[in-house]
Motif scaffolding. Structure first.
Motif, mmCIF file in Angstrom:
data_model
loop_
_atom_site.group_PDB
_atom_site.id
_atom_site.type_symbol
_atom_site.label_atom_id
_atom_site.label_comp_id
_atom_site.label_asym_id
_atom_site.label_seq_id
_atom_site.Cartn_x
_atom_site.Cartn_y
_atom_site.Cartn_z
ATOM 1 N N VAL A 252 -2.615 3.341 11.117
ATOM 2 C CA VAL A 252 -2.529 2.923 9.710
ATOM 3 C C VAL A 252 -2.690 4.103 8.757
ATOM 4 C CG1 VAL A 252 -3.594 1.469 7.930
ATOM 5 C CG2 VAL A 252 -3.441 0.628 10.282
ATOM 6 N N LEU A 253 -1.740 4.235 7.848
ATOM 7 C CA LEU A 253 -1.861 5.196 6.757
ATOM 8 C C LEU A 253 -1.849 4.384 5.462
ATOM 9 C CD1 LEU A 253 -2.048 8.054 5.710
ATOM 10 C CD2 LEU A 253 0.427 8.272 5.920
ATOM 11 N N SER A 254 -3.044 4.188 4.907
ATOM 12 C CA SER A 254 -3.197 3.329 3.728
ATOM 13 C C SER A 254 -3.210 4.182 2.467
ATOM 14 C CB SER A 254 -4.507 2.532 3.853
ATOM 15 O OG SER A 254 -4.813 1.869 2.636
ATOM 16 N N MET A 255 -2.090 4.155 1.755
ATOM 17 C CA MET A 255 -2.032 4.859 0.470
ATOM 18 C C MET A 255 -0.983 4.196 -0.406
ATOM 19 S SD MET A 255 -0.481 8.538 1.744
ATOM 20 C CE MET A 255 1.250 8.717 2.216
ATOM 21 N N GLY A 256 -1.292 4.142 -1.692
ATOM 22 C CA GLY A 256 -0.387 3.519 -2.641
ATOM 23 C C GLY A 256 -0.984 2.262 -3.245
ATOM 24 N N MET A 257 -0.951 2.204 -4.589
ATOM 25 C CA MET A 257 -1.435 1.032 -5.321
ATOM 26 C C MET A 257 -0.328 0.597 -6.286
ATOM 27 S SD MET A 257 -5.472 2.039 -5.774
ATOM 28 C CE MET A 257 -5.259 3.465 -6.811
ATOM 29 N N SER A 258 -0.637 -0.345 -7.185
ATOM 30 C CA SER A 258 0.402 -0.905 -8.053
ATOM 31 C C SER A 258 1.261 0.164 -8.733
ATOM 32 C CB SER A 258 -0.218 -1.812 -9.124
ATOM 33 O OG SER A 258 -0.628 -3.031 -8.544
ATOM 34 N N GLY A 259 0.622 1.238 -9.217
ATOM 35 C CA GLY A 259 1.357 2.235 -9.992
ATOM 36 C C GLY A 259 2.139 3.253 -9.176
ATOM 37 N N ASP A 260 1.775 3.414 -7.886
ATOM 38 C CA ASP A 260 2.397 4.516 -7.134
ATOM 39 C C ASP A 260 2.805 4.155 -5.702
ATOM 40 O OD1 ASP A 260 -0.060 4.408 -5.802
ATOM 41 O OD2 ASP A 260 -0.882 6.171 -6.801
ATOM 42 N N TYR A 261 2.858 2.839 -5.405
ATOM 43 C CA TYR A 261 3.105 2.465 -4.001
ATOM 44 C C TYR A 261 4.509 2.847 -3.508
ATOM 45 C CZ TYR A 261 5.572 -1.866 -5.461
ATOM 46 O OH TYR A 261 6.451 -2.774 -5.999
ATOM 47 N N LYS A 262 5.474 2.914 -4.437
ATOM 48 C CA LYS A 262 6.841 3.286 -4.005
ATOM 49 C C LYS A 262 6.879 4.742 -3.544
ATOM 50 C CE LYS A 262 9.072 -0.231 -6.792
ATOM 51 N NZ LYS A 262 9.847 -0.561 -7.989
ATOM 52 N N ILE A 263 6.162 5.605 -4.273
ATOM 53 C CA ILE A 263 6.074 7.031 -3.873
ATOM 54 C C ILE A 263 5.325 7.121 -2.534
ATOM 55 C CG2 ILE A 263 5.278 9.357 -4.539
ATOM 56 C CD1 ILE A 263 5.229 8.383 -7.462
ATOM 57 N N ALA A 264 4.255 6.317 -2.405
ATOM 58 C CA ALA A 264 3.443 6.342 -1.178
ATOM 59 C C ALA A 264 4.274 5.964 0.046
ATOM 60 C CB ALA A 264 2.256 5.386 -1.326
#
Length: 224
Positions: A191-203
């Motif tokens: 699991v690589l957990s990164m990205g939230m509402s504002g940046d999940y597409k980049i993540a």
């Protein structure tokens, strides 16, 4: 748009290999049930007491993820049920999770949190600390925790190049550790957990396979 409409819209955008953690912190049980009825089963909270109250009241097939900073003295409250702890930022915390998991006859899955942001307010270890934790004798002797990946939070900024660079740093370490640490009962880096509402597409473009999305599903948070 309703919670269900937001959820459906986001799920359509996510690649099949990406797990969506619906961040339900500060949200009432009714909003969680609305997402649940739309098929969502993985929810993230950042306060142990609030998560415990929700766990007691809501359907038992919900997977609860602790995504906030964890205070060691509160681990015992979530140890009976938590599915995944995202923010493990020290060996001391991992020891406490192991201790409480043992009391509950469970193996608790954890992510190691790396500090990738330029903001000092964010928690997490650096690359050296993560490597030394994984190779430490103390970790090798823990029988009730399993490290299944890494987590990180990018700087809160409009600068997409900076966000991308921070996510790439974490993804590189994840791939490096995955190659150098064969799967065992203690460690299985999936699991690589990164990205939230504002940046999940980049993540996701940077390699994330777990995103933590709250406001885009539930609307703005209510801290009153």
């Amino acid at each position: 748009m309703s919670v269900q409409e937001n959820l459906t819209h986001i799920k359509k955008e996510l690649p099949k290999n990406v797990t969506l953690v619906a961040v339900s912190k500060t949200k009432p049980n009714e909003a969680i049930l609305e997402a649940y009825e739309a098929g969502q089963r993985v929810f993230g909270e950042n306060k142990i007491q609030e998560m415990t109250d929700k766990w007691e009241a809501l359907p038992k097939d919900i997977e609860w993820h602790m995504i906030g900073h964890v205070q060691r003295n509160k681990v015992k409250y979530m140890a009976p049920f938590v599915s995944l702890i995202h923010g493990v930022d020290s060996l001391k915390l991992l020891k406490e999770i192991n201790k409480q998991a043992k009391k509950n006859d469970r193996i608790i899955s954890c992510l190691l949190q790396m500090h990738i942001a330029k903001e000092s307010t964010k928690f997490g270890m650096d690359e050296t600390e993560i490597k030394s934790l994984i190779s430490s004798e103390e970790f090798k002797q823990m029988e009730n925790v399993k490290v299944i990946g890494l987590m990180g939070m990018a700087t809160f900024t409009e600068n997409e190049a900076q966000i991308k660079e921070e996510f790439s740093t974490l993804a590189s370490l994840f791939n490096l550790l995955k190659e150098s640490n064969p799967t065992t009962e203690k460690i299985d880096l999936q699991v690589l957990s990164m990205g939230m509402s504002g940046d999940y597409k980049i993540a996701i473009k940077s390699g994330s396979n777990m995103v933590r999305i709250g406001s885009s599903i539930f609307g703005a948070r209510n801290y009153s």
